[in-house]
Design a protein around this motif. Structure first.
Motif, PDB file in Angstrom:
ATOM      1  N   MET A  56     -20.698 -21.793  -3.331  1.00  0.00           N
ATOM      2  CA  MET A  56     -19.923 -20.797  -2.598  1.00  0.00           C
ATOM      3  C   MET A  56     -20.792 -19.634  -2.140  1.00  0.00           C
ATOM      4  N   LEU A  57     -21.663 -19.141  -3.024  1.00  0.00           N
ATOM      5  CA  LEU A  57     -22.511 -18.000  -2.667  1.00  0.00           C
ATOM      6  C   LEU A  57     -23.551 -18.391  -1.619  1.00  0.00           C
ATOM      7  N   ASP A  58     -24.054 -19.622  -1.685  1.00  0.00           N
ATOM      8  CA  ASP A  58     -24.985 -20.098  -0.659  1.00  0.00           C
ATOM      9  C   ASP A  58     -24.319 -20.093   0.715  1.00  0.00           C
ATOM     10  N   LEU A  59     -23.044 -20.481   0.746  1.00  0.00           N
ATOM     11  CA  LEU A  59     -22.306 -20.478   2.014  1.00  0.00           C
ATOM     12  C   LEU A  59     -22.124 -19.061   2.548  1.00  0.00           C
ATOM     13  N   VAL A  60     -21.860 -18.112   1.636  1.00  0.00           N
ATOM     14  CA  VAL A  60     -21.728 -16.713   2.048  1.00  0.00           C
ATOM     15  C   VAL A  60     -23.051 -16.221   2.643  1.00  0.00           C
ATOM     16  N   ASP A  61     -24.163 -16.536   1.960  1.00  0.00           N
ATOM     17  CA  ASP A  61     -25.473 -16.105   2.447  1.00  0.00           C
ATOM     18  C   ASP A  61     -25.799 -16.728   3.798  1.00  0.00           C
ATOM     19  N   ALA A  62     -25.422 -17.995   3.966  1.00  0.00           N
ATOM     20  CA  ALA A  62     -25.754 -18.701   5.200  1.00  0.00           C
ATOM     21  C   ALA A  62     -24.871 -18.277   6.371  1.00  0.00           C
ATOM     22  N   GLU A  63     -23.592 -18.008   6.101  1.00  0.00           N
ATOM     23  CA  GLU A  63     -22.634 -17.766   7.174  1.00  0.00           C
ATOM     24  C   GLU A  63     -22.198 -16.306   7.293  1.00  0.00           C
ATOM     25  N   GLY A  64     -22.530 -15.506   6.285  1.00  0.00           N
ATOM     26  CA  GLY A  64     -22.164 -14.096   6.344  1.00  0.00           C
ATOM     27  C   GLY A  64     -20.771 -13.787   5.838  1.00  0.00           C
ATOM     28  N   ASP A  65     -19.973 -14.815   5.624  1.00  0.00           N
ATOM     29  CA  ASP A  65     -18.626 -14.632   5.082  1.00  0.00           C
ATOM     30  C   ASP A  65     -18.187 -15.930   4.417  1.00  0.00           C
ATOM     31  N   PHE A  66     -16.942 -15.974   3.984  1.00  0.00           N
ATOM     32  CA  PHE A  66     -16.379 -17.162   3.343  1.00  0.00           C
ATOM     33  C   PHE A  66     -14.986 -17.349   3.934  1.00  0.00           C
ATOM     34  N   ASP A  67     -14.941 -18.060   5.071  1.00  0.00           N
ATOM     35  CA  ASP A  67     -13.676 -18.150   5.803  1.00  0.00           C
ATOM     36  C   ASP A  67     -13.060 -19.548   5.734  1.00  0.00           C
ATOM     37  N   TYR A  68     -13.219 -20.205   4.584  1.00  0.00           N
ATOM     38  CA  TYR A  68     -12.669 -21.553   4.432  1.00  0.00           C
ATOM     39  C   TYR A  68     -11.152 -21.493   4.262  1.00  0.00           C
ATOM     40  N   ASN A  69     -10.475 -22.369   5.013  1.00  0.00           N
ATOM     41  CA  ASN A  69      -9.014 -22.390   4.987  1.00  0.00           C
ATOM     42  C   ASN A  69      -8.447 -23.267   3.886  1.00  0.00           C
ATOM     43  N   SER A  70      -9.277 -24.148   3.334  1.00  0.00           N
ATOM     44  CA  SER A  70      -8.791 -25.019   2.258  1.00  0.00           C
ATOM     45  C   SER A  70      -9.952 -25.475   1.397  1.00  0.00           C
ATOM     46  N   LEU A  71      -9.615 -25.823   0.174  1.00  0.00           N
ATOM     47  CA  LEU A  71     -10.579 -26.373  -0.781  1.00  0.00           C
ATOM     48  C   LEU A  71     -10.143 -27.788  -1.126  1.00  0.00           C
ATOM     49  N   LYS A  72     -11.061 -28.712  -1.039  1.00  0.00           N
ATOM     50  CA  LYS A  72     -10.757 -30.087  -1.405  1.00  0.00           C
ATOM     51  C   LYS A  72     -11.324 -30.359  -2.788  1.00  0.00           C
ATOM     52  N   THR A  73     -10.461 -30.687  -3.722  1.00  0.00           N
ATOM     53  CA  THR A  73     -10.894 -31.037  -5.074  1.00  0.00           C
ATOM     54  C   THR A  73     -10.553 -32.488  -5.339  1.00  0.00           C
ATOM     55  N   SER A  74     -10.978 -32.996  -6.471  1.00  0.00           N
ATOM     56  CA  SER A  74     -10.706 -34.400  -6.796  1.00  0.00           C
ATOM     57  C   SER A  74      -9.221 -34.646  -7.013  1.00  0.00           C
ATOM     58  N   GLY A  75      -8.458 -33.569  -7.274  1.00  0.00           N
ATOM     59  CA  GLY A  75      -7.042 -33.754  -7.563  1.00  0.00           C
ATOM     60  C   GLY A  75      -6.107 -33.297  -6.471  1.00  0.00           C
ATOM     61  N   ALA A  76      -6.573 -32.383  -5.584  1.00  0.00           N
ATOM     62  CA  ALA A  76      -5.648 -31.833  -4.596  1.00  0.00           C
ATOM     63  C   ALA A  76      -6.407 -31.111  -3.498  1.00  0.00           C
ATOM     64  N   LYS A  77      -5.726 -30.917  -2.381  1.00  0.00           N
ATOM     65  CA  LYS A  77      -6.208 -30.046  -1.324  1.00  0.00           C
ATOM     66  C   LYS A  77      -5.541 -28.692  -1.528  1.00  0.00           C
ATOM     67  N   ILE A  78      -6.343 -27.655  -1.624  1.00  0.00           N
ATOM     68  CA  ILE A  78      -5.835 -26.339  -1.978  1.00  0.00           C
ATOM     69  C   ILE A  78      -5.949 -25.406  -0.785  1.00  0.00           C
ATOM     70  N   ASP A  79      -4.861 -24.779  -0.450  1.00  0.00           N
ATOM     71  CA  ASP A  79      -4.823 -23.816   0.648  1.00  0.00           C
ATOM     72  C   ASP A  79      -4.891 -22.409   0.070  1.00  0.00           C
ATOM     73  N   PRO A  80      -6.001 -21.705   0.255  1.00  0.00           N
ATOM     74  CA  PRO A  80      -6.103 -20.346  -0.306  1.00  0.00           C
ATOM     75  C   PRO A  80      -5.026 -19.384   0.186  1.00  0.00           C
ATOM     76  N   ASP A  81      -4.396 -19.679   1.336  1.00  0.00           N
ATOM     77  CA  ASP A  81      -3.307 -18.815   1.798  1.00  0.00           C
ATOM     78  C   ASP A  81      -2.146 -18.794   0.807  1.00  0.00           C
ATOM     79  N   ASP A  82      -2.038 -19.853  -0.031  1.00  0.00           N
ATOM     80  CA  ASP A  82      -0.957 -19.905  -1.011  1.00  0.00           C
ATOM     81  C   ASP A  82      -1.140 -18.869  -2.110  1.00  0.00           C
ATOM     82  N   PHE A  83      -2.357 -18.383  -2.268  1.00  0.00           N
ATOM     83  CA  PHE A  83      -2.591 -17.339  -3.282  1.00  0.00           C
ATOM     84  C   PHE A  83      -3.463 -16.244  -2.656  1.00  0.00           C
ATOM     85  N   LEU A  84      -3.066 -15.889  -1.414  1.00  0.00           N
ATOM     86  CA  LEU A  84      -3.862 -14.979  -0.592  1.00  0.00           C
ATOM     87  C   LEU A  84      -4.217 -13.691  -1.317  1.00  0.00           C
TER      88      LEU A  84
END
Length: 479
Positions: free
Chosen positions: A55-83
């Motif tokens: 996650m921190l590497d992505l912040v350093d590379a892109e300047g922010d962390f604007d991912y709309n969802s997280l894909k895990t082995s158990g579920a697709k997670i929408d950060p807007d659900d816990f904004l």
């Protein structure tokens, strides 16, 4: 729609909760901490290192962390659900920063040191205030009800600026000798008060995180909700002196009638807490055992009164039936506690009524709905990861730790009275309190009676208090 693929990682319940909260925080504050600070933070709170690095590497590379969802082995997670859960994770970071700053405060007889410490104290109080605001505002948002009562602190009795303002006055009068000596006293009082108040807020916020952990199991969320309500009520404006958890094996298949408190590790969580008048209590969360077939709280005062606190309505009910016991209660807000028996001047009949109430409220059920012990043990194992910064040790069956913590708290009360007496230049009171601290140091087993004269000075009583602190928390120093 940008998706962060984390499906290569296997997450425990704890890791899933903290990763979701971290993702929410990085979306709002991508550079809340530096990479160096994140490395230090990992030593404070366990984080899945490879996920954090990604996650921190992505912040350093892109300047922010604007991912709309997280894909895990158990579920697709929408950060807007816990904004807005970033506010709660930010509280954890602030608690971390409070602890870092507290450790930087040391006594030196120089204007530079005083000015540095004043700045640190103001920053700590600001962090506490922001923790309080974030927690209260988040709960208001979830409840759809704007009220200050949902914050962990009302600051009615806890007013740290009294001490900090005095330090600022000392800095303005060009160092008189007596003010220099007072700094050692004030630093100890203020560091202690800031630590124990922030501890109680932190525990409330941990349970708040569990209550709103949308991607945790239903049992974690429901247990979190009940414990959050319980401990928010108990610890609002309170001081959390120490906390212990129990990692030892508990045979949950063993019938509760055959379990004993000492042999079967039924105490899973132990809190030592108190209020700003320095009244203190021991609270245990116990699984069922012989005589008590449900998960319950046990509370005991230093004087041996075994009774949980009463709500306003419970207190009114007791006083309605036993008006003679009105003198036996003390309240903190809408919480009512039985006083120590020695402070009540009870007749034989009143003593019997007192003990009847003590027995009636001696074992309060933790949960309103039936909750399995397996789920409770699992829940406590999850929150124990969050509580590592404040856990003192494993549950102490001997009771020594509780005794030592109560001893320390009583000595801190005397130190505060000592400081007030010095402000008023009351020489007789100063000498009397100095003597009290020495006598208690002997009775508490901190110094030998033969050493009484060696500790008959301001430096001596501070050594007694420092020794009491280190006995409670080995490896740590009060100042």
């Amino acid at each position: 729609m940008k998706q962060l693929d984390l499906s290569e990682f296997k997450f425990s319940d704890y890791e899933m909760i903290v990763v979701c909260a971290l993702a929410s925080s990085l979306r709002v504050f991508p550079r809340r901490l530096s990479r160096e600070d994140w490395s230090s933070f990992e030593g404070f709170l366990p984080l899945p290192q490879k996920v954090l690095k990604k996650m921190l590497d992505l912040v350093d590379a892109e300047g922010d962390f604007d991912y709309n969802s997280l894909k895990t082995s158990g579920a697709k997670i929408d950060p807007d659900d816990f904004l807005y859960s970033y506010e709660l994770f930010d509280c954890i970071i602030r608690y971390y920063e409070i602890n870092i700053k507290l450790e930087k405060i040391h006594y030196e007889a120089s204007s530079e040191s005083l000015e540095s410490n004043i700045k640190l104290f103001y920053e700590i109080v600001d962090q506490i205030s922001n923790m309080n605001t974030n927690s209260g505002a988040f709960e208001c948002l979830q409840n759809g009800n704007i009220t200050k009562t949902l914050a962990p602190q009302t600051f009615t009795t806890f007013q740290p600026f009294i001490y900090i303002d005095y330090l600022s006055q000392v800095a303005d009068i060009d160092y008189l000798d007596n003010e220099l000596r007072d700094l050692e006293i004030i630093y100890r009082i203020l560091k202690y008060e800031l630590r124990v108040h922030s501890n109680s807020m932190y525990l409330i916020i941990i349970l708040q995180i569990m209550k709103h952990a949308k991607y945790a199991s239903d049992s974690i969320q429901s247990i979190g909700a009940e414990l959050y309500d319980n401990f928010h009520c108990l610890l609002q404006d309170a001081r959390l002196l120490s906390i212990q958890t129990n990692y030892l094996f508990q045979d949950l298949n063993k019938p509760y009638e055959q379990r004993t408190k000492h042999a079967d590790n039924t105490t899973r969580l132990h809190l030592l807490y108190g209020f700003d008048n320095y009244d203190s209590y021991s609270l245990r969360l116990d699984l069922s055992h012989e005589g008590i077939g449900w998960i319950h709280y046990n509370q005991i005062s230093p004087g041996g009164v075994k009774c949980n606190f009463l709500s306003e309505s419970e207190y009114e009910d007791v006083i309605g039936h036993y008006p003679a016991l009105k003198k036996c209660f003390i309240n903190y807000g809408d919480r009512w506690f039985l006083k120590e028996k020695k402070n009540c001047s009870l007749s034989l009949e009143e003593l019997q009524l007192f003990e009847r109430v003590e027995m009636q409220y001696g074992h309060r059920s933790v949960f309103q709905e039936t909750c399995s012990e397996e789920n409770v043990v699992s829940f406590l194992s999850v929150i124990s990861n969050f509580m590592l910064p404040i856990i003192s040790s494993n549950v102490d069956k001997s009771g020594d730790h509780a005794k030592y913590v109560f001893n320390l708290d009583k000595l801190m009360l005397l130190l505060e009275l000592y400081w007030y007496s010095k402000l008023q230049n009351e020489s007789a009171a100063i000498k009397d309190i100095e003597t009290q601290i020495i006598v208690k140091g002997i009775s508490y087993g901190i110094i030998e009676s033969s050493e009484k004269e060696l500790y008959s000075s301001e430096a001596g009583i501070l050594m007694i208090i420092d020794s009491a602190f280190e006995r409670c928390f080995p490896g740590r120093k009060l100042i």
